[in-house]
Design an enzyme around this catalytic site. Structure first.
Site, PDB file in Angstrom:
ATOM      1  N   TRP A   1       0.764  -1.433   0.293  1.00 48.26           N
ATOM      2  CA  TRP A   1      -0.442  -0.048  -0.464  1.00 48.26           C
ATOM      3  C   TRP A   1       1.565   0.907  -0.032  1.00 48.26           C
ATOM      4  O   TRP A   1       0.562   2.106  -1.062  1.00 48.26           O
ATOM      5  CB  TRP A   1      -1.110   0.162   0.696  1.00 48.26           C
ATOM      6  CG  TRP A   1      -2.114  -1.055   0.890  1.00 48.26           C
ATOM      7  CD1 TRP A   1      -1.982  -2.300   2.250  1.00 48.26           C
ATOM      8  CD2 TRP A   1      -2.440  -1.138  -0.187  1.00 48.26           C
ATOM      9  NE1 TRP A   1      -3.082  -2.874   1.585  1.00 48.26           N
ATOM     10  CE2 TRP A   1      -3.641  -2.611   0.635  1.00 48.26           C
ATOM     11  CE3 TRP A   1      -3.196  -0.403  -0.739  1.00 48.26           C
ATOM     12  CZ2 TRP A   1      -4.881  -2.547  -0.396  1.00 48.26           C
ATOM     13  CZ3 TRP A   1      -4.181  -0.881  -2.088  1.00 48.26           C
ATOM     14  CH2 TRP A   1      -5.097  -2.095  -1.296  1.00 48.26           C
TER      15      TRP A   1
ATOM     16  N   ASP B   1      -1.859   6.466   6.411  1.00 48.69           N
ATOM     17  CA  ASP B   1      -2.940   5.533   5.752  1.00 48.69           C
ATOM     18  C   ASP B   1      -3.118   5.358   7.018  1.00 48.69           C
ATOM     19  O   ASP B   1      -2.030   4.160   7.058  1.00 48.69           O
ATOM     20  CB  ASP B   1      -2.479   4.994   4.576  1.00 48.69           C
ATOM     21  CG  ASP B   1      -3.287   4.333   4.222  1.00 48.69           C
ATOM     22  OD1 ASP B   1      -4.535   4.142   4.230  1.00 48.69           O
ATOM     23  OD2 ASP B   1      -3.050   3.790   3.113  1.00 48.69           O
TER      24      ASP B   1
ATOM     25  N   LYS C   1     -12.461  -1.504   6.457  1.00 49.41           N
ATOM     26  CA  LYS C   1     -11.127  -2.166   7.279  1.00 49.41           C
ATOM     27  C   LYS C   1     -11.841  -2.303   8.145  1.00 49.41           C
ATOM     28  O   LYS C   1     -12.332  -3.374   9.254  1.00 49.41           O
ATOM     29  CB  LYS C   1      -9.625  -2.289   6.826  1.00 49.41           C
ATOM     30  CG  LYS C   1      -8.664  -2.210   5.898  1.00 49.41           C
ATOM     31  CD  LYS C   1      -8.763  -3.890   5.154  1.00 49.41           C
ATOM     32  CE  LYS C   1      -8.427  -3.008   3.837  1.00 49.41           C
ATOM     33  NZ  LYS C   1      -7.454  -2.060   3.260  1.00 49.41           N
TER      34      LYS C   1
HETATM   35  C1  LIG Z   1      -7.006  -2.226   2.156  1.00 50.83           C
HETATM   36  C2  LIG Z   1      -6.065  -0.717   1.673  1.00 50.83           C
HETATM   37  C3  LIG Z   1      -6.117   0.307   0.959  1.00 50.83           C
HETATM   38  C4  LIG Z   1      -6.806   0.477  -0.105  1.00 50.83           C
HETATM   39  O1  LIG Z   1      -8.513   0.831   0.183  1.00 50.83           O
HETATM   40  P1  LIG Z   1      -9.460   1.255  -0.984  1.00 50.83           P
HETATM   41  O2  LIG Z   1     -10.646   1.910  -0.237  1.00 50.83           O
HETATM   42  O3  LIG Z   1      -9.313   0.020  -1.527  1.00 50.83           O
HETATM   43  O4  LIG Z   1      -8.401   2.084  -1.720  1.00 50.83           O
HETATM   44  C5  LIG Z   1      -4.652   1.144   1.091  1.00 50.83           C
HETATM   45  N1  LIG Z   1      -4.129   1.097   2.555  1.00 50.83           N
HETATM   46  C6  LIG Z   1      -4.376   0.479   3.512  1.00 50.83           C
HETATM   47  C7  LIG Z   1      -3.406  -0.078   4.767  1.00 50.83           C
HETATM   48  C8  LIG Z   1      -5.464  -0.935   3.157  1.00 50.83           C
HETATM   49  O5  LIG Z   1      -5.295  -1.555   4.474  1.00 50.83           O
END
Ligand SMILES: *Cc1c(COP(=O)(O)O)cnc(C)c1O
Length: 356
Positions: A99, A166, A190
């Site tokens: 990511w 993030d 998540k």
């Molecule tokens: C799942 C995830 C993403 C991607 O998220 P989307 O909403 O599907 O774009 C980005 N960063 C992390 C740490 C993730 O676990």
């Protein structure tokens, strides 16, 4: 048979949030009209939006100079929205997994993106600690929880430049010192809701500093000005997120969540460390409280498929590890009940007995 959902995302939601959301689809706020059939300009909906923002502020103790946005596009859209809004010439990234790499790839459309440190040498099984953040970069980007590898930055770090995080997979799992960050973003699916809504917490004074023209949908200021209703917001995911966070509050907020998460993770990591059939893949000090990754011990490599089948038969769902790590991954986000972890631990113990 009872199923225990360990999916990495979208993931398990609190039952009461699901039930309340189903009811809202039938009859929103006693209007006699369903949530999916109303205008987002109705006062009832505007109240959900503002109450949900207020709940975010309350749970994370968000200072007034930060704005809370609920947008579409997922965390992946933030990978380019962040540099578009903040990057003049250069940005720094901590490379802790796929990511983080994806975020950096998008930043390169806007200028120079540099890797400050990387744990790629050991398949991202740890968090780099010794590094210098370049003071001439416009921001430093971290991924606090590495969903695929099961590593986590569990404390708020100090950064001499604007810190961007993030937090897709660990937001609301612990208290955060928001003032240490410039922007925090993530997909809701998540830890705080279903797929379809992205949260952004942004310190407002950081905006408007870059010289480039920014398309309206990518410019945070458009969304701030319109209280996240610059365009039609994803009402259903926001509603489910709101109900999920009400549940977090009812349990005692993020301090309590952290305590519960620490206990839940300890149950599973203790079993991984005790059980002769399995080994954890992440460096112990960096182990994630959200995604627990483990593989078969060297002496039992041939038993992987057998354990997967065994676990499935006991009701375990979604424990297959990501293909880049292999083995198993149990995602034990806020809404994953302790009973699920107890069931998995029992399953691992029985498997050990069966094979001894
Ligand atoms: C799942 C995830 C993403 C991607 O998220 P989307 O909403 O599907 O774009 C980005 N960063 C992390 C740490 C993730 O676990």
């Amino acid at each position: 048979m009872k199923k225990y959902n360990f999916n990495a995302g979208p993931c398990v939601l609190p039952r009461q949030a699901v039930e309340a959301s189903i009811e809202a689809i039938r009859n929103f706020d006693n209007t006699g009209i369903g949530l999916l059939e109303i205008s987002h300009r109705t006062p009832g909906w505007e109240k959900v939006m503002s109450d949900c923002v207020a709940l975010w502020r309350e749970l994370l103790n968000i200072p007034d100079n930060y704005k809370v946005l609920f947008l579409g596009g997922g965390a992946s859209t933030q990978f380019f929205t962040v540099p578009s809004n903040l990057m003049s010439t250069k940005a720094a990234y901590l490379e802790t997994g796929v990511w983080a790499k994806k975020a950096m790839k998008e930043a390169k459309f806007y200028g120079e993106a540099v890797t400050v440190a990387s744990s790629a040498d050991k398949n991202f099984s740890y968090i780099p600690k010794e590094y210098t953040i370049p003071k001439d970069a416009d921001y430093f980007h971290i991924t606090t929880n590495n969903t695929i590898y099961g590593t986590e930055i569990k404390e708020d770090i100090d950064s001499p430049i604007t810190l961007v995080a993030d937090m897709s997979s660990d937001i609301m799992s612990r208290p955060i010192d928001i003032s240490k960050y410039g922007i925090i973003y993530g997909g809701a699916q998540k830890n705080v809701g279903p797929a379809g809504v992205t949260f952004v917490i942004v310190r407002e004074d950081l905006l408007g500093k870059v010289e480039r023209q920014i398309p309206s949908m990518v410019d945070y200021r458009s969304h701030i000005k319109n209280d996240s209703m610059f365009n039609t917001p994803p009402v259903f995911p926001i509603y489910v997120m709101f109900e999920t966070l009400k549940w977090v509050k009812s349990l005692g907020g993020v301090e309590k969540m952290q305590e519960i998460n620490q206990n839940k993770a300890a149950l599973l990591y203790n079993e991984i460390d005790r059980n002769k059939m399995f080994v954890g893949t992440a460096a112990k000090e960096d182990r994630s409280l959200m995604n627990v990754c483990f593989v078969m011990h060297e002496d039992h490599k041939d038993k992987e498929a057998e354990f997967m089948t065994f676990a499935k038969e006991q009701g375990m769902v979604g424990i297959k590890g990501h293909r880049s790590v292999g083995g198993f991954r149990a995602s034990i986000y806020n809404s994953c009940p302790v009973e699920a972890i107890e069931a998995l631990v029992k399953c691992m113990q029985e498997f050990e007995k069966k094979n001894s």
